[in-house]
Scaffold this motif. Structure first.
Motif, short mmCIF file in Angstrom:
data_model
loop_
_atom_site.label_atom_id
_atom_site.label_comp_id
_atom_site.label_asym_id
_atom_site.label_seq_id
_atom_site.Cartn_x
_atom_site.Cartn_y
_atom_site.Cartn_z
N ILE A 173 0.00 2.45 10.75
CA ILE A 173 -0.70 2.67 9.48
C ILE A 173 -0.65 1.39 8.65
N LEU A 174 0.52 0.79 8.55
CA LEU A 174 0.65 -0.46 7.79
C LEU A 174 -0.17 -1.58 8.42
N ALA A 175 -0.27 -1.59 9.74
CA ALA A 175 -1.06 -2.61 10.43
C ALA A 175 -2.55 -2.48 10.10
N ALA A 176 -2.98 -1.29 9.73
CA ALA A 176 -4.38 -1.07 9.38
C ALA A 176 -4.73 -1.61 8.00
N LEU A 177 -3.71 -1.82 7.18
CA LEU A 177 -3.94 -2.24 5.79
C LEU A 177 -3.94 -3.75 5.65
N SER A 178 -4.78 -4.24 4.75
CA SER A 178 -4.76 -5.67 4.42
C SER A 178 -3.53 -5.95 3.56
N ASP A 179 -3.21 -7.22 3.40
CA ASP A 179 -2.09 -7.58 2.53
C ASP A 179 -2.32 -7.09 1.11
N ALA A 180 -3.57 -7.17 0.65
CA ALA A 180 -3.89 -6.70 -0.71
C ALA A 180 -3.68 -5.20 -0.83
N GLU A 181 -4.06 -4.45 0.20
CA GLU A 181 -3.85 -3.00 0.18
C GLU A 181 -2.37 -2.66 0.24
N LYS A 182 -1.61 -3.38 1.06
CA LYS A 182 -0.16 -3.16 1.14
C LYS A 182 0.49 -3.42 -0.21
#
Length: 97
Positions: free
Chosen positions: A70-79
């Motif tokens: 799930i975290l891999a799907a997110l951009s750094d900005a989304e994280k």
């Protein structure tokens, strides 16, 4: 509990992010070809919400076995938008109620 907060009116943004996560999960295969996602990941109509803040939450469950994916799907900005909230932050289980 960790969440990404959305304004309760931003159903398009919420649904787009959940779809992005869903698409990433379904592109991955586990042991014996197991698919990592169900029909959908989340839906703004069923999102937990805090009426005092006017926010709904996409829950990032660290105990979820797929958390790394799930975290891999997110951009750094989304994280960077993931925040900790207390377990009693949710005032309604879903905004459709």
């Amino acid at each position: 509990m960790k969440v990404i907060k959305f304004d309760t009116t931003d159903t398009a943004g919420f649904d787009a992010l959940q779809q992005k996560i869903h698409n990433h999960l379904t592109s991955k295969h586990g042991v014996d070809g197991f698919k990592y996602s169900a029909t959908k990941w989340a839906d703004s109509a069923d999102a937990p919400a805090n009426t005092d803040e006017g926010k709904m939450a996409l829950v990032i469950d660290e105990s979820e076995p797929r958390n790394t994916l799930i975290l891999a799907a997110l951009s750094d900005a989304e994280k960077a938008t993931i925040v900790d909230v207390s377990d009693d932050w949710v005032t309604i289980a879903d905004i459709a109620e």
